[in-house]
Design an enzyme around this catalytic site. Sequence first.
Site, PDB file in Angstrom:
ATOM      1  N   HIS A   1      -7.406  -1.763   5.533  1.00 53.13           N
ATOM      2  CA  HIS A   1      -6.532  -0.777   6.164  1.00 53.13           C
ATOM      3  C   HIS A   1      -7.074   0.611   5.821  1.00 53.13           C
ATOM      4  O   HIS A   1      -8.109   0.725   5.174  1.00 53.13           O
ATOM      5  CB  HIS A   1      -5.102  -1.024   5.644  1.00 53.13           C
ATOM      6  CG  HIS A   1      -4.036  -0.281   6.363  1.00 53.13           C
ATOM      7  ND1 HIS A   1      -3.979  -0.155   7.726  1.00 53.13           N
ATOM      8  CD2 HIS A   1      -2.927   0.379   5.898  1.00 53.13           C
ATOM      9  CE1 HIS A   1      -2.905   0.547   8.050  1.00 53.13           C
ATOM     10  NE2 HIS A   1      -2.259   0.896   6.960  1.00 53.13           N
TER      11      HIS A   1
ATOM     12  N   HIS B   1       0.839  -1.209   0.000  1.00 54.57           N
ATOM     13  CA  HIS B   1       0.000   0.000   0.000  1.00 54.57           C
ATOM     14  C   HIS B   1       0.865   1.246   0.000  1.00 54.57           C
ATOM     15  O   HIS B   1       2.077   1.169   0.198  1.00 54.57           O
ATOM     16  CB  HIS B   1      -0.989  -0.020   1.172  1.00 54.57           C
ATOM     17  CG  HIS B   1      -0.380   0.041   2.545  1.00 54.57           C
ATOM     18  ND1 HIS B   1       0.535  -0.880   3.006  1.00 54.57           N
ATOM     19  CD2 HIS B   1      -0.575   0.905   3.578  1.00 54.57           C
ATOM     20  CE1 HIS B   1       0.867  -0.596   4.260  1.00 54.57           C
ATOM     21  NE2 HIS B   1       0.216   0.499   4.628  1.00 54.57           N
TER      22      HIS B   1
ATOM     23  N   ASP C   1      -0.407  -3.898   5.794  1.00 51.69           N
ATOM     24  CA  ASP C   1      -1.034  -3.648   7.081  1.00 51.69           C
ATOM     25  C   ASP C   1      -2.533  -3.979   7.023  1.00 51.69           C
ATOM     26  O   ASP C   1      -3.136  -3.788   5.978  1.00 51.69           O
ATOM     27  CB  ASP C   1      -0.912  -2.165   7.439  1.00 51.69           C
ATOM     28  CG  ASP C   1       0.542  -1.695   7.593  1.00 51.69           C
ATOM     29  OD1 ASP C   1       1.432  -2.530   7.569  1.00 51.69           O
ATOM     30  OD2 ASP C   1       0.768  -0.485   7.691  1.00 51.69           O
TER      31      ASP C   1
ATOM     32  N   HIS D   1       5.850  -5.616  12.057  1.00 53.30           N
ATOM     33  CA  HIS D   1       5.200  -4.299  12.026  1.00 53.30           C
ATOM     34  C   HIS D   1       4.867  -3.810  13.443  1.00 53.30           C
ATOM     35  O   HIS D   1       3.798  -3.299  13.728  1.00 53.30           O
ATOM     36  CB  HIS D   1       3.933  -4.309  11.147  1.00 53.30           C
ATOM     37  CG  HIS D   1       3.536  -2.948  10.660  1.00 53.30           C
ATOM     38  ND1 HIS D   1       2.659  -2.126  11.343  1.00 53.30           N
ATOM     39  CD2 HIS D   1       3.911  -2.237   9.569  1.00 53.30           C
ATOM     40  CE1 HIS D   1       2.499  -0.995  10.674  1.00 53.30           C
ATOM     41  NE2 HIS D   1       3.252  -1.029   9.596  1.00 53.30           N
TER      42      HIS D   1
ATOM     43  N   HIS E   1       1.481   3.729   1.904  1.00 52.03           N
ATOM     44  CA  HIS E   1       1.911   4.418   3.116  1.00 52.03           C
ATOM     45  C   HIS E   1       3.440   4.447   3.126  1.00 52.03           C
ATOM     46  O   HIS E   1       4.088   3.471   2.721  1.00 52.03           O
ATOM     47  CB  HIS E   1       1.394   3.708   4.381  1.00 52.03           C
ATOM     48  CG  HIS E   1       0.000   4.114   4.760  1.00 52.03           C
ATOM     49  ND1 HIS E   1      -0.780   3.386   5.632  1.00 52.03           N
ATOM     50  CD2 HIS E   1      -0.745   5.191   4.382  1.00 52.03           C
ATOM     51  CE1 HIS E   1      -1.963   3.992   5.775  1.00 52.03           C
ATOM     52  NE2 HIS E   1      -1.966   5.080   5.028  1.00 52.03           N
TER      53      HIS E   1
ATOM     54  N   ASP F   1       5.849   4.089   5.188  1.00 54.39           N
ATOM     55  CA  ASP F   1       6.703   3.069   5.824  1.00 54.39           C
ATOM     56  C   ASP F   1       6.773   1.766   5.024  1.00 54.39           C
ATOM     57  O   ASP F   1       7.476   0.830   5.420  1.00 54.39           O
ATOM     58  CB  ASP F   1       6.281   2.813   7.288  1.00 54.39           C
ATOM     59  CG  ASP F   1       4.847   2.335   7.429  1.00 54.39           C
ATOM     60  OD1 ASP F   1       4.000   2.708   6.600  1.00 54.39           O
ATOM     61  OD2 ASP F   1       4.555   1.582   8.387  1.00 54.39           O
ATOM     62  N   HIS F   2       6.072   1.736   3.875  1.00 54.91           N
ATOM     63  CA  HIS F   2       6.141   0.554   3.001  1.00 54.91           C
ATOM     64  C   HIS F   2       6.641   0.932   1.601  1.00 54.91           C
ATOM     65  O   HIS F   2       6.734   0.083   0.732  1.00 54.91           O
ATOM     66  CB  HIS F   2       4.763  -0.105   2.872  1.00 54.91           C
ATOM     67  CG  HIS F   2       4.232  -0.583   4.191  1.00 54.91           C
ATOM     68  ND1 HIS F   2       4.161  -1.912   4.534  1.00 54.91           N
ATOM     69  CD2 HIS F   2       3.787   0.109   5.266  1.00 54.91           C
ATOM     70  CE1 HIS F   2       3.685  -2.025   5.771  1.00 54.91           C
ATOM     71  NE2 HIS F   2       3.447  -0.805   6.231  1.00 54.91           N
TER      72      HIS F   2
HETATM   73 ZN   LIG Z   1       2.786   0.259   7.986  1.00 53.87          ZN
HETATM   74 ZN   LIG Z   2      -0.202   1.434   6.578  1.00 51.39          ZN
END
Ligand SMILES: [Zn+2]
Ligand SMILES: [Zn+2]
Length: 301
Positions: free
Chosen positions: A140, A60, A210, A268, A62, A64-65
């Site tokens: 998510h 996705h 996530d 995570h 976001h 942090d990915h």
């Molecule tokens: Zn994340």
């Molecule tokens: Zn996320």
Amino acid sequence: MNLTILGCYAATPRTLTNPTSQVLEIKNRLFLIDCGEGTQVQLRKNKIKFSKINHIFISHLHGDHLYGLIGTISTFSLLGRTTDLHIYGPKGIKELILLQLRLTESWTTYDLFFHELESKESEVVFEDKRVIVKTIPLKHRVYTNGYLFQEKPDERKLNVEAVQDYDIHVAYYQKIKNGSDITLDDGTVVANEKLTFDPIPPKSYAFCSDTVYHEAVIPIIENVDVLYHESTFLESEAALAQKTLHSTAKEAARIALKANAKQLILGHYSTRYEGIEPFKKEAQEIFPNVLLGDDGVSFSF
Ligand SMILES: [Zn+2]
Ligand SMILES: [Zn+2]
């Protein structure tokens, strides 16, 4: 399969922890899953050859990915890569990457192929002779997919002694390995089971991050060998998990149990906690086979 966790902590990169990224090796193919900031440094630290990565799966959009992706793409160019690179991820990922490449005037030395996803149903996104990859729609705050990696069954193993005993010509070996029975010159039919051994059973790996606790994933990942499931929070923050559409360690374990997974790997983790041992402890109250993912740790299965 061999899984190397490059990063498995939520939110921001810190001195000793990295956001989500992992490398899965299946039959000599390397798949990069998610690409948080610092992924290329982690690839170097873990001695993973950049040139062997031809497929990147993003769950996705976001940060942090994702925030390591443009840097990784750029480094591949600086290293003179010429092999095609395939990127799988939510619709919008192509625009996001191409905008950055255009504004920084840094075109790639290789062809980039984007496979943008928008289906809410599980779909096959990659398939070759040995491996098949399907999406696992997750729940998510933004459109998110996990990925299910499945080995295809190997051909059957030839029982060399048996084929020699029956005096079967080498020209028939491939046919036998493909599962055929053999008719001898005198008309006798020899069943394939007498001429072969079972191959090593194919393995499977599911990546789910996530997501909030989401039972819709269960039929997709049923009987999976190894499940990586996010566990951002401990039970004390269960309400926060619900609110932010993340899972607790216990919820991850409940999914593993209901899906009849053989092994659960957690990750995570929120960086609010002192250590990660309590995640294992809480998960094991539901499901026994729990391993803690951690940066730089590899698992073979
Ligand atoms: Zn994340
Ligand atoms: Zn996320």
